[in-house]
Structures are given as structure tokens and as C-alpha cells.
Design a protein around this motif. Structure first.
Motif, PDB file in Angstrom:
ATOM      1  N   ASP A  29      -2.325   7.445  -1.391  1.00 54.64           N
ATOM      2  CA  ASP A  29      -3.651   7.100  -1.887  1.00 54.64           C
ATOM      3  C   ASP A  29      -4.064   5.770  -1.270  1.00 54.64           C
ATOM      4  O   ASP A  29      -3.441   4.741  -1.534  1.00 54.64           O
ATOM      5  N   GLU A  30      -5.119   5.783  -0.450  1.00 51.75           N
ATOM      6  CA  GLU A  30      -5.497   4.564   0.273  1.00 51.75           C
ATOM      7  C   GLU A  30      -6.008   3.455  -0.635  1.00 51.75           C
ATOM      8  O   GLU A  30      -6.066   2.303  -0.236  1.00 51.75           O
ATOM      9  N   ASP A  31      -6.379   3.783  -1.859  1.00 50.61           N
ATOM     10  CA  ASP A  31      -6.889   2.770  -2.781  1.00 50.61           C
ATOM     11  C   ASP A  31      -5.856   2.420  -3.862  1.00 50.61           C
ATOM     12  O   ASP A  31      -6.204   2.008  -4.953  1.00 50.61           O
ATOM     13  N   ASN A  81       1.229   5.515   0.774  1.00 46.34           N
ATOM     14  CA  ASN A  81       0.693   6.474   1.731  1.00 46.34           C
ATOM     15  C   ASN A  81       0.005   7.677   1.080  1.00 46.34           C
ATOM     16  O   ASN A  81      -0.654   8.437   1.756  1.00 46.34           O
ATOM     17  N   GLU A 120       0.848  -1.187   0.000  1.00 42.76           N
ATOM     18  CA  GLU A 120       0.000   0.000   0.000  1.00 42.76           C
ATOM     19  C   GLU A 120       0.883   1.237   0.000  1.00 42.76           C
ATOM     20  O   GLU A 120       2.008   1.218   0.493  1.00 42.76           O
TER      21      GLU A 120
END
Length: 167
Positions: free
Chosen positions: A49-51, A47, A45
Motif C-alpha cells: 500500500d503506497e500510502d 510494498n 514504507e
């Protein structure tokens, strides 16, 4: 961003990078198959953009440059205007110097659809790119697709992420 001798690390989606060549071999120079490298790509993941996901590869970052590609006909010959001047695309796009690695990155990105997927790449300035392998740019599809296999093979796989079914 890290700077090194004319190189800058930037983050792009592999799906916005184009192939610079018409065909790639299905293995790397060391004999590993593209599929083996693809299978080793991981993601994490990010940091910003959470998607979104960042691809972590078993190979070095690809090198890319912004370029207006030469227009070619179906035989690969450069298209020219009435005065014999070579024709180029109107827009600059990101093109890869590392087409086999780009194939792996694009396949990995399609597997994660509909998530946004990014990779870190080295941006090569146009000035430096002109002294490098731009003479090898022979794409006939604006770099949207690439044929995979050896020149002597009859049925080469055609890869284009836009026509690939998400998994």
C-alpha cells in the motif's frame, strides 16, 4: 508469514488492537520509560500500500489473540446475567498480551495520521491463549483505553487513541 510453535506473524494496524488490562506502568521492567521506547520507533514504507507505513520497533513484536472480552462494571467485577453466568462481548476483537508495547505502537500510529500504519505481531491461537494470561484480562472499556502509571499514583494518564489529537 512465519510459523513458530503456535505463533503466526501477521500485520495489523495498532489501532485495531485492544488493551487487555485497565492499567499499565509508565516504564518497562528494565526501567526504560515508555516514552523512550516510543521515541525509538521508526517507520518504513510498505510494498502492499503506497500510502501506508510499517512500524519498526526497538522491542519484540507484541502477541495478540482474537477474544470476546468479559463484560465488567466500573469496579472491575464481572457482569453476570439473571442466572449468574458471566457476560461476554458479542464480537471477537484483537487483544494484546503486551499492553505497554501496544501503547507505544498506538502513539506512534497516531503521530503518522492520516497515513495508514501497520505493525507485525505474533498471533496467538485461542487454544494457546487460554493457557496463558487471559486470567489477567481486566479491561473495563473493551480495551479501547488504558490508564498509565503506578497503582498508588492519584492522577493516572488515560490513553485512548480515538480521543487523541493527531500531531
Amino acid at each position: 508469514m512465519t510459523e513458530q510453535v503456535g505463533l503466526k506473524i501477521i500485520t495489523l494496524s495498532p489501532l485495531e488492537i485492544h488493551f487487555s488490562q485497565t492499567r499499565i506502568r509508565s516504564e518497562f521492567q528494565d526501567g526504560r520509560s515508555l516514552q523512550m521506547a516510543l521515541d525509538k520507533i521508526e517507520d518504513k514504507e510498505v510494498n502492499f500500500d503506497e500510502d501506508a507505513l510499517l512500524l519498526v520497533t526497538p522491542f519484540p513484536r507484541i502477541e495478540v489473540t482474537r477474544w470476546r472480552c468479559k463484560l465488567r462494571d466500573e469496579t472491575g467485577a464481572a457482569r453476570v446475567d439473571a442466572n449468574g453466568m458471566e457476560l461476554y462481548s458479542q464480537e471477537e476483537r484483537w487483544f494484546s498480551f503486551d499492553n505497554r508495547r501496544l501503547w507505544c505502537l498506538q502513539r506512534a500510529a497516531v503521530k503518522k495520521w492520516p497515513k495508514k500504519v501497520y505493525c507485525e505481531v505474533f498471533e496467538i491461537s485461542q487454544t494457546l491463549a487460554k493457557t496463558r494470561e487471559l486470567r489477567k484480562f481486566d479491561t473495563r472499556t473493551f480495551g479501547l483505553s488504558v490508564l498509565v502509571g503506578r497503582r498508588e499514583e492519584l492522577n493516572l494518564e488515560k490513553w485512548c487513541w480515538k480521543t487523541e489529537e493527531p500531531t
